[in-house]
Design an enzyme around this catalytic site. Structure first.
Site: not given
Ligand code: ARG
Length: 706
Positions: A83, A219, A642
């Site tokens: 991401h 991820d 992240s």
């Molecule tokens: N919630 C995570 C972050 O803010 C991952 C976001 C991406 N994943 C998703 N399914 N939209 O780092």
């Protein structure tokens, strides 16, 4: 049962902050923190964190200003999250070559894909310059302080650049402005995409699973740093650049982890509000989070409708949709937690303790003497205008191409054409028609105006809303029809000649832009003074907490500077629910089977095959004998972290942090050690996918996992 467990857990956490929560700056890591790390199983000398040439912090990077990453090979390979690479992957994707859908594996250096405007930067040093800054900014307004700090940054940059022109310095406030640190960075701007799994895996679970545990998301994505062939230093993109050769990189481990093992993340947490007052938390819940959810409900539904109908539109809006949905869900979860944990009440009780402590001080210290009544009043006063600010931004800032251009028209855009003849000079929007969809744009423009009109009192309406009322009977759809028909701003190749001021002023987009801008100015004018007053009290509150708890180390709120967070591998309990601390291949295959009902669980058939293997060889866990996909630690992370490397006690890479859990989404405000967990993707899952799905032998060899 559930609720009382939550409240109890929260009460225990509040006030008695544990030494093992926190996002610590590295250069001044408190001894107590290092000692606790050793207690938990960290085996390296303290110097290996920051001070020595092969220190771990030397190979952790700021990934493009919004994520973190880690260098994992002698040829400059960088691991980050899928991401985090999402925008880059999206930008390289077309209906014909859809790397987002299909994944991508560069078979040689020459196939690695450059990315405009992306970079990684290394932290090369940090120092406390509070004494120097404080004397300069004492008694100055917020705007003046900003200017002073800007010029000090320039002065410091001049001197560092005289020594090494590839370095630069940034100055940031820490501890709500009670301290200032200067950080030296080296930035590499030639960053190329090397590898990504298909989105079905990189974003497995989509918005259904986002911010949730249990998790199976793969991820990660892989980039490479390129450098000047002569110096091995930073260089703008050039085809002649060569892979960067770092002196040190992270050793990648195939050994896995078990419950209670030491775990540490180092990365770039963006923003937390751990010192925020109870009044501030209330505003965060009722204004910021609530307005975000309300507007994004509308925006996301519009985008989804068009994205579902057409592949090209899906690609155009995919990145924007993902980031909007991410904090839409986060804001909902955070509000739920603020209430279920009873955070506002807890914080108020804690403030009562501070008040008591302050009242016992013999000599009043102006740096800690919070005026709680005033702080409460400022928040109350500022509520409506802060709400207007939020609504303005969520509704009009980069929401539609029409608004963007309407605003840009009035910002003095650079002119083109014959410079010697003002009559022939004109302004023209660059053709970006491949990036947006006309029908979607139009629907978004109308919906945003309509919603703003409904949610905001008349005092914050832009003037053209009166035209809508008078001439269009208050019908924003009709008004939008008129705008899109009459205005030339969205017309490809339209030229706006500066000599045609009259004609220019007649374009209705110009008036929309002017009025929106004026409304924004009016809102900011009201926001600025009260924000200044709030910040002054919040700064004192932070200092009061630190002084009241002198015997404990205190970390500063996150501000997108490098931080270390340490802790242990392990799950959490809510009532009778035991989260477990890792997921296995079986669990993703189970989810694949539900993909008829939950489209976010859909993946290519090959993934079922790969994840139903009998034998995962060196990638399976020695103890469980299973392929482990994602795991939990109690590392203290937030957005920006992240892609942060997760290290074991030997400083070897065991995972990449990518998410937090639903039950602690208020952890940006209060870290609850019983509930807050960092979700990471197991590095063995990463390597397995690179190896067996991507057949990326050359990359695996380069990384050489042990
Ligand atoms: N919630 C995570 C972050 O803010 C991952 C976001 C991406 N994943 C998703 N399914 N939209 O780092």
């Amino acid at each position: 049962m559930k609720k009382s467990t939550l409240v109890l857990a929260g009460l225990l956490a509040m006030g008695t902050a544990h030494a093992d929560e926190g996002m610590w700056t590295l250069y001044n890591l408190p001894d107590a923190v290092y000692e606790q790390m050793v207690n938990y199983g960290f085996e390296l000398p303290c110097d290996m964190l920051y001070n020595s040439p092969n220190a771990i912090s030397n190979y952790v990077v700021n990934f493009s200003g919004f994520c973190s990453g880690v260098v994992v090979s002698p040829d400059g390979l960088v691991f980050t999250n899928h991401h985090c690479g999402f925008g880059a992957i999206n930008a390289h994707s077309t209906v014909e070559h859809d790397y987002m859908r299909d994944g991508f594996c560069a078979k040689s250096f020459s196939e690695e894909l450059p990315n405009e405007n992306m970079f990684v930067s290394f932290m090369r040093g940090q120092q406390d310059i509070t004494a120097r800054v404080s004397s300069l900014i004492a008694g100055k307004s917020m705007a003046e302080q900003e200017q002073i700090i800007d010029s000090l940054t320039n002065v410091m940059n001049d001197s560092i650049k005289a020594i090494d022109k590839t370095l630069h310095i940034e100055i940031d406030p820490f501890y709500e402005g009670n301290k200032y640190y200067a950080t030296t960075y080296q930035e590499f701007r030639d960053l190329r995409l090397v590898f990504t799994v298909p989105k079905s895996m990189g974003k497995f679970g989509g918005d259904t699973d986002n911010w949730m545990w249990p998790r199976q998301t793969c991820d990660f994505s892989v980039f490479r740093i390129y450098a000047d062939p002569k110096t091995n230093g930073p260089a703008e993109y050039s085809k002649d650049n060569v892979p960067y050769h770092p002196e040190h990189w992270a050793p990648v481990s195939l050994q896995g982890y078990k419950d209670k093992d030491f775990a540490m993340t180092i990365g770039y947490p963006g923003s937390t509000s751990r010192y925020l007052s109870s009044y501030g938390i209330q505003q965060r819940r009722d204004v910021e989070n609530t307005s975000r959810v309300q507007t994004r409900d509308i925006k996301l539904a519009i985008m989804k409708k068009y994205m579902d109908a057409d592949e090209a539109t899906r690609i155009q809006y995919e990145d924007g949709y993902a980031s909007s949905a991410n904090y839409w869900k986060n804001s909902m979860g955070m509000n739920k937690c603020i209430d279920s944990i009873g955070l506002i009440r807890q914080k108020a009780e804690y403030e009562a303790k501070i008040k008591h402590w302050l009242s016992n001080q013999k000599v009043k210290n102006p740096a800690t003497n919070v005026d709680f009544a005033a702080l409460e009043r400022y928040y109350k006063e500022s509520g409506p205008v802060m709400n207007a600010l939020q609504y303005w931004q969520e509704s009009f800032w980069k929401t539609s191409e029409f608004f963007t251009r309407a605003i840009q028209m009035n910002l003095g855009a650079p002119l083109q054409g014959d410079e010697t003849n003002p009559k022939k000079q004109y302004f023209e929007f660059a053709d970006n028609s491949s990036e947006w969809n006309y029908a979607l744009d139009k629907e978004m423009t109308a919906a945003m105006m309509k919603n703003y009109a409904k949610m905001m009192p008349a005092e914050y309406h832009p003037d053209f809303f009166q035209t809508v009322n008078k001439k269009f009977g208050g019908d924003f759809d009709k008004y939008t029809d008129y705008l899109y028909k009459k205005s030339k701003v969205l017309t490809k190749g339209a030229k706006f000649f500066s000599k045609d001021t009259k004609k220019f002023m007649k374009d209705p987009a110009v008036q929309v832009g002017l009025d929106l801008y004026a409304t924004y100015g009016k809102i900011l004018e009201k926001v600025a003074p009260v924000t200044e007053k709030i910040q002054a009290e919040e700064k004192k509150l932070c200092e009061a907490k630190i002084q009241m708890e002198m015997d404990m180390p205190h970390y500063s709120d996150a501000n997108f500077t490098m931080r270390l967070s340490y802790g242990q591998v392990g799950g959490y309990m809510i009532g009778a629910f035991n989260s477990g601390y890792y997921t296995t291949a079986e669990s993703i295959v189970e989810k694949f089977k539900q993909s008829d009902k939950i489209p976010d669980y859909k993946a290519e058939p090959i993934m079922t095959e790969l994840l139903s293997a009998k034998d995962y060889g060196k990638y399976s866990d020695k103890k469980s004998n299973k392929m482990q996909l994602c795991f939990l630690t109690n590392n203290d992370i937030t957005g920006g972290n992240s892609g942060s490397p997760m290290f074991n006690g030997k400083g070897q890479l065991i995972g990449l942090a990518f998410d937090g859990n639903w039950d602690s989404l208020s952890s940006d405000i209060n870290f609850d050690r019983n509930l807050a967990r960092c979700i990471g993707v197991d590095i063995r899952f990463v390597l397995y996918m690179m190896d067996k799905w991507g057949h990326a032998d050359r990359l695996i060899k380069e990384i050489n996992p042990q």
